[in-house]
Design a protein around this motif. Structure first.
Motif, mmCIF file in Angstrom:
data_model
loop_
_atom_site.group_PDB
_atom_site.id
_atom_site.type_symbol
_atom_site.label_atom_id
_atom_site.label_comp_id
_atom_site.label_asym_id
_atom_site.label_seq_id
_atom_site.Cartn_x
_atom_site.Cartn_y
_atom_site.Cartn_z
ATOM 1 N N ALA A 106 0.595 -1.255 0.017
ATOM 2 C CA ALA A 106 -0.033 0.031 -0.011
ATOM 3 C C ALA A 106 0.792 1.426 -0.117
ATOM 4 O O ALA A 106 1.899 1.279 0.378
ATOM 5 C CB ALA A 106 -0.949 0.135 1.067
ATOM 6 N N MET B 204 -4.316 -0.978 -3.368
ATOM 7 C CA MET B 204 -4.750 -0.245 -2.058
ATOM 8 C C MET B 204 -3.755 1.143 -1.745
ATOM 9 O O MET B 204 -2.583 0.875 -2.019
ATOM 10 C CB MET B 204 -5.117 -0.926 -0.809
ATOM 11 N N CYS C 250 -6.527 1.109 -6.631
ATOM 12 C CA CYS C 250 -7.372 -0.102 -7.165
ATOM 13 C C CYS C 250 -7.601 -0.121 -8.390
ATOM 14 O O CYS C 250 -8.606 -0.561 -8.808
ATOM 15 C CB CYS C 250 -8.559 -0.263 -6.059
ATOM 16 N N GLN D 139 -10.757 -5.443 -3.674
ATOM 17 C CA GLN D 139 -9.925 -4.695 -2.870
ATOM 18 C C GLN D 139 -10.604 -3.227 -2.327
ATOM 19 O O GLN D 139 -11.407 -2.968 -3.084
ATOM 20 C CB GLN D 139 -8.435 -4.634 -3.236
ATOM 21 N N TYR E 23 -8.351 -0.600 3.515
ATOM 22 C CA TYR E 23 -8.537 -2.009 3.736
ATOM 23 C C TYR E 23 -8.074 -2.361 5.001
ATOM 24 O O TYR E 23 -6.970 -2.043 5.558
ATOM 25 C CB TYR E 23 -8.044 -2.827 2.686
ATOM 26 N N THR F 266 -14.240 -2.798 -6.917
ATOM 27 C CA THR F 266 -13.421 -2.078 -5.966
ATOM 28 C C THR F 266 -14.308 -1.284 -4.701
ATOM 29 O O THR F 266 -15.311 -0.811 -5.235
ATOM 30 C CB THR F 266 -12.216 -1.194 -6.735
#
Length: 527
Positions: free
Chosen positions: A271, A293, A313, A319, A323, A349
């Motif tokens: 991320a 993400m 995303c 996802q 998250y 998403t």
């Protein structure tokens, strides 16, 4: 992905025989590749949230078949639109400026320059450019960190350190890591316990799945402020801090940072900011342009406010931009005054994803504009409140399901994953029993049934379906306003969703509080 002839061994299912896969491809280009050695393919081979890379063992250009040297964690599949691959490290394909080919056998790099080159920098450095351990009150200001296979700055056991006005780019891993990682596992595995390691991230994600109390020794009150992070290989920032067993906060923070294009090498679950521990903060950041993400969260009592998150995303399926999940003890999070927008993609998403029984998040005063196929997904959890938010131009507002009563019910088994995680933090004793009163009665509260997820005082503008799921699980109160008209935005056409003082919204929803849209995102004047 063409027809899969052999999925290969599937480590996620317990098959560690290390057998590669075989599948058909539908392109003529491999016929032009003279050498078939050291060619790799990357993609979403089976699951839409799990990108991987494997080396090719064999290319049959007559039958159009690839065979791989290694398995992929979930195996291989075809037929779904996210199941795709691309190949790299092929000399014959270096035909566009910026592309390169690495001949490991002879130690040569072939590079197609975009322009005349006066200086060419190549790094083999794996260690952090700066490593700080056990030091306090250190400030790193105005430095450009770039050209490394590793990370920019690493910190552990530090107090009151600050990284400010720096740029992190062209790095192999992340810009900043605050807290220890885990020695890389030798074998491919979804989860397992490893050895804590300084100056590495390694198999941290696999370890924290099995050991959610892992203390990264990240210190307290350390910050990353007003920095730019981009063109990194595997995420932007790893932010640890705090003690999950005692709920002592770390008070580490990321503020006023711009983070984008941070998945050059690893494209899923890496991320823009990975946040863990207890009581850490992400404020006034802009995170964008990523296949996966923006924020991956573990832990308790984190604060997310005034952030702008968009165009993430973009490649994954199933996802969310923000998250977390699969641990009912991870509670106390506040998500307020954030702007989630332009998250639409061909795949499923979300803006905020409470996955697999995730609980205890307060979502207040956010704006969701074009926020994905399922803007908010509550996957069987409880105690997630949505208040004073604005949803704009979406097929759906909030989805909830009861997965723990059907296909995911095994998580509730005795000695199952929830049982282990709740017992690990002594959920019926302080500090958890006092900080989160509902948690101590978790097993007596019919945990298979989602509950206490109120939707109150929200505005839904041009949203075709406000909620999806049983209203007993997701109480949609009478104080929400569903409309096709402009509720009183300053200038919706130009993307200014601040409400005028005379906005109709305040009459339609008595008590609705103005969202400080002008304070969201990076503050250009911060020094």
């Amino acid at each position: 992905m063409g027809e899969v002839l052999d999925k290969g061994s599937i480590p996620r299912n317990g098959d560690f025989s290390n057998r590669g896969a075989a599948f058909k491809f539908g392109t003529e280009r491999p016929k032009n590749w003279k050498s078939h050695s050291d060619i790799w393919i990357s993609g979403y081979f089976f699951r839409g949230w799990a990108e991987d890379a494997v080396e090719l063992a064999e290319i049959d250009t007559i039958k159009s078949i690839f065979k791989t040297k290694q398995p992929s964690l979930y195996g291989f599949g075809s037929g779904l639109k996210f199941q795709r691959w691309y190949a790299y490290n092929i000399l014959e394909e270096v035909d566009v400026p910026g592309e390169y080919y690495l001949d490991r056998t002879h130690g040569k790099l072939y590079f197609y320059p975009p322009e005349e080159i006066k200086t060419l920098e190549i790094s083999v450095l794996k260690k952090p450019l700066i490593s700080i351990k056990g030091a306090s009150n250190v400030q790193i200001i105005g430095i450009q960190f770039e050209c490394s296979r590793g990370m920019g700055v690493y910190m552990e056991r530090t107090e009151n350190n600050k990284i400010q006005d720096c740029t992190f780019r062209n790095l192999g891993i992340v810009g900043v890591c605050i807290g220890k990682g885990i020695e890389p596992f030798k074998d491919l595995a979804h989860e397992g316990k490893g050895e804590p390691a300084s100056e590495k991230i390694g198999s941290y994600l696999q370890h924290i799945y099995s050991d959610p109390l892992f203390n990264r020794e990240a210190g307290h009150n350390n910050g990353v402020v007003n920095c730019n992070i981009y063109n990194t290989g595997a995420g932007g920032i790893h932010l640890g801090g705090g003690n999950r067993l005692t709920l002592e906060p770390g008070n580490n923070y990321v503020e006023n940072c711009t983070i984008h294009d941070y998945n050059r090498i690893e494209k899923s679950y890496r991320a823009g900011i990975n946040i863990s521990g207890v009581g850490n903060k992400i404020m006034n950041c802009e995170i964008y342009n990523a296949p996966s993400m923006a924020i991956l969260m573990h832990g308790n009592d984190h604060l997310f406010e005034y952030n702008e998150i968009h165009h993430v995303c973009r490649k994954v399926h199933d996802q969310g931009a923000l998250y977390y999940g699969r641990d009912p003890s991870e509670r106390g999070h506040k998500v307020r005054y954030n702007y989630f927008h332009h998250l639409n993609s061909p795949h499923a998403t979300s803006a905020v994803y409470h996955d697999d029984g995730a609980c205890g998040m307060e979502v207040y005063g956010n704006i969701f504009y074009k926020p994905g196929k399922i803007p908010v997904l509550i996957g069987g959890g409880m105690d997630n409140s949505y208040t004073n938010n604005i949803f704009i131009d979406a097929e759906l507002g909030i989805h909830i399901d009861n997965r723990n009563q059907n296909w995911s019910k095994s998580v509730l088994d005795e000695n199952g994953i929830y049982d282990k995680r709740l017992n690990a933090i002594n959920f019926q004793k302080p500090p958890y029993s006092t900080r989160y009163p509902h948690l101590s009665k978790y097993w007596d509260d019919n945990p298979a049934l989602p509950k206490r997820n109120p939707v109150s005082k929200n505005i839904f503008v041009n949203v075709k379906k406000t909620i999806d799921g049983d209203k007993e699980w997701l109480p949609f109160l009478n104080d929400n306003w569903v409309t096709q008209e402009d509720p009183g935005f300053v200038d919706a056409e130009k993307g200014n969703f601040m409400l005028l003082k005379t906005a109709k919204a305040f009459k339609k929803i008595p008590g609705f509080k103005s969202i400080p849209f002008d304070k969201i995102g990076v503050n250009k004047n911060l020094k």
